[in-house]
Enzyme design. Structure first.
Site, PDB file in Angstrom:
ATOM      1  CG  HIS A 243      34.364  40.754  53.948  1.00 11.72           C
ATOM      2  ND1 HIS A 243      34.793  41.718  54.845  1.00 11.72           N
ATOM      3  CD2 HIS A 243      33.782  41.437  52.940  1.00 11.72           C
ATOM      4  CE1 HIS A 243      34.476  42.913  54.407  1.00 11.72           C
ATOM      5  NE2 HIS A 243      33.860  42.782  53.252  1.00 11.72           N
TER       6      HIS A 243
HETATM    7  O1  RIB Z   1      29.930  41.875  55.367  1.00 11.81           O
HETATM    8  C1  RIB Z   1      30.575  40.970  54.504  1.00 11.81           C
HETATM    9  C2  RIB Z   1      29.798  39.705  54.383  1.00 11.81           C
HETATM   10  O2  RIB Z   1      28.521  39.976  53.809  1.00 11.81           O
HETATM   11  C3  RIB Z   1      30.441  38.679  53.433  1.00 11.81           C
HETATM   12  O3  RIB Z   1      30.103  37.387  53.856  1.00 11.81           O
HETATM   13  C4  RIB Z   1      29.799  38.973  52.115  1.00 11.81           C
HETATM   14  O4  RIB Z   1      29.763  37.828  51.262  1.00 11.81           O
HETATM   15  C5  RIB Z   1      28.396  39.313  52.555  1.00 11.81           C
HETATM   16  O5  RIB Z   1      27.692  38.087  52.739  1.00 11.81           O
END
Ligand code: RIB
Ligand code: CA
Length: 313
Positions: A243
């Site tokens: 992500h």
């Molecule tokens: O949902 C994904 C996010 O949540 C990303 O930033 C991961 O590192 C967690 O923090």
């Protein structure tokens, strides 16, 4: 030389956070003026330690790392050791960091740095819960005009949530902070699950990092192999969404992404949909848009960019 963009990464490392930080430090277009840490994937003392480790892995022990808020503004902290492991960076073997955290609290440093900046001089890249950013805005609303834009990994709409059916982790952990940020009037570029789920990392791509034969390649490959297991088991996807680097890739190559200016509001009351990013995608509420909601990505270009930049470290 293209003018460097001054950015602050606010983070809860976290495997994907680590790749985002490495990508930023490998990119001459960006000047990372500081890394501020927040409780999220794992408790604050670990996210702060992990940020030091990642900056040192990138060969940048000079980057200032600040410890911030150790819990959300209102709710109890929810963490994600099931995904990131007990340390938050499980997978590789890590020696303890050689550097130290800065003494100043991250929120105080954010306020001081932004007040000293010119209007729209600094870009904020939050890739964890938004607690530090919101607390800085509450502490000193004048900082809003100093922020060029907030490029944030968080939220989900057409694909729903990942920690509940309705909410994505970063927003779910601190929905009140997200509400403050989305009401701040600062231009926001949201990198939600709607786009991060369209760039799935495969074991083959992870292997190309291992094949770099560098410490960064080895550690990144070990991190991502550990991280990959969860999403493969859970989503049965051909790979897992990595992500956080989407925010950095957007700053380097915005044309990799497509979005729509929309009005987004965050649910802060319902127990069923707490932390949901309610996106008025079709303008039903006739409200002024408050964010660019990104939902398309050139995934090949994204992975090529990450590979090319990580290869330089
Ligand atoms: O949902 C994904 C996010 O949540 C990303 O930033 C991961 O590192 C967690 O923090
Ligand atoms: Ca994160």
């Amino acid at each position: 030389m293209v003018e460097q963009k001054k950015i602050i990464i606010d983070t809860d490392p976290g495997h994907d956070d680590a790749i985002a930080i490495l990508l930023a430090l490998a990119s001459p277009e960006l000047d990372v003026i500081g890394v501020t840490c927040v409780a999220g994937n794992v408790p604050l003392h670990l996210t702060a330690r992990n940020a030091l480790l990642v900056c040192e892995l990138a060969g940048r022990p000079d980057v200032k790392v600040f410890s911030g808020c150790d819990r959300p503004m209102v709710r109890k902290l929810v963490t994600a050791e099931a995904i990131h492991g007990e340390t938050g960076l499980d997978g590789p073997q890590w020696d303890p960091p050689t550097g130290q955290l800065q003494d100043q609290h991250a929120v105080d440093w954010l306020v001081e740095t932004l007040l000293d900046a010119e209007d729209k001089e600094i870009t904020l890249c939050p890739v964890g819960p938004l607690t530090n950013i919101a607390m800085a805005l509450v502490r000193e609303p004048k900082i809003a005009s100093k922020v060029d834009q907030i490029v944030s990994m968080g939220g989900g709409y057409f694909v729903g949530g990942n920690i509940t059916p309705a909410a994505e982790f970063n927003i779910f952990v601190d929905p009140h902070a997200a509400d403050v940020v989305y009401r701040s009037g600062i231009p926001i570029v949201a990198m939600p699950l709607d786009v991060t789920h369209k760039a799935l990392m495969t074991q083959d791509w992870i292997q190309t990092l291992e094949d770099l034969g560098t410490e960064v390649g080895r550690k990144s490959s070990q991190l991502l192999s550990f991280y990959n297991r969860f999403d493969l088991e859970r989503y049965g996807m051909a790979g897992s969404p990595v992500h956080d680097p989407a925010t950095i890739a957007y700053l380097i190559e915005p044309d990799l992404y497509t979005g729509k200016e929309v009005y987004v509001e965050v649910e802060t009351r319902s127990s069923l949909t707490m932390g949901m990013t309610v996106v008025d995608y079709w303008g039903a509420r006739r409200k002024e848009p408050n964010c660019l909601w990104v939902s398309k990505v050139n995934d090949e270009g994204f992975f090529q960019l990450m590979y090319d930049r990580l290869a330089t470290l």
